[in-house]
Design an enzyme around this catalytic site. Structure first.
Site: not given
Ligand code: AMP
Length: 211
Positions: A13, A88, A127, A159, A170
């Protein structure tokens, strides 16, 4: 152009959203990137969000909605935006609808990128992210990168939430809390499925074809 990029962690994404945003000259708004920056800076928001992110759980909806309310009103988002990793949860999607309708605007499309779970785990465990420019890449065991191949300065870091146990958490959270959005946006006639396997360019072309 107002878009949401949906899909499990690791489907690409972020990579695709950045490319499409650059192409249409609209901001790429990643709630994950915003949260990681706040956590790194040790801000109030970062302190509240830190443990959720580290464990692979979702950050509470109210904190996320506050972030989006601010981003959506930025002058640079006036002509469009791409949300990556937001919404989300159904609650976030309903709140987004309310925010957009109060501004008299609508989403144009929701791009749902699909990749199978085995490939996702492979991608996420390999990654790495540049500590300076945020460039994201996949490394192979034989790769000897020490510095970011794009800025040549940043260190390539894994990460914390890309450890296999957290990846599985996740993915579980995605299935339970985020995948219902496919139906939600499907009923609104907004969703387009994209096969996320192939070269970066091939996937960008598939998305551009739809747009
Ligand atoms: P991502 O980089 O999109 O994979 O997000 C990393 C982490 O940030 C996720 O596993 C959540 O803990 C938090 N996070 C990111 N976006 C959201 C969202 N829209 N709602 C809740 N938690 C979020």
């Amino acid at each position: 152009m107002r878009l949401v990029f949906l899909g499990a962690p690791g489907v690409g994404k972020g990579t695709q959203a950045k490319k499409i945003a650059a192409r249409f000259e609209i901001p790429h708004i990643s709630t994950g990137d915003i949260l990681r920056k706040e956590i790194k800076e040790g801000s109030e928001l970062g302190k509240k969000a830190g443990d959720f992110v580290k464990s692979g759980n979702l950050v509470p909806d109210d904190l996320i909605i506050d972030i989006i309310k601010k981003e959506i009103l930025e002058p640079k988002a006036k002509n469009g935006f791409i949300f990556d990793g937001f919404p989300r949860t159904l609650q976030q999607a309903v709140n987004l609808d309310k925010m957009l309708s109060s501004l008299g605007i609508k989403l144009d499309k929701v791009i749902n990128i699909i990749v199978d779970q085995k490939e996702i785990i492979k991608r996420l465990t390999s990654r790495r992210v540049c500590s300076l420019c945020n460039h994201t890449l996949s490394i192979r065991p034989e790769d000897n990168h020490k510095l970011c191949p794009v800025c040549n300065k940043g260190e390539l870091l894994k990460r914390k939430d890309d450890e296999e146990a957290v990846i599985r958490k996740r993915l579980e959270v995605y299935e339970k809390q985020t995948s219902p959005l496919i139906k939600y946006y499907g009923q609104a006639g907004l969703i387009s499925d994209i096969d996320g396997l192939g070269t970066e360019k091939a996937i960008t072309d598939r998305i551009l074809d739809i747009l």
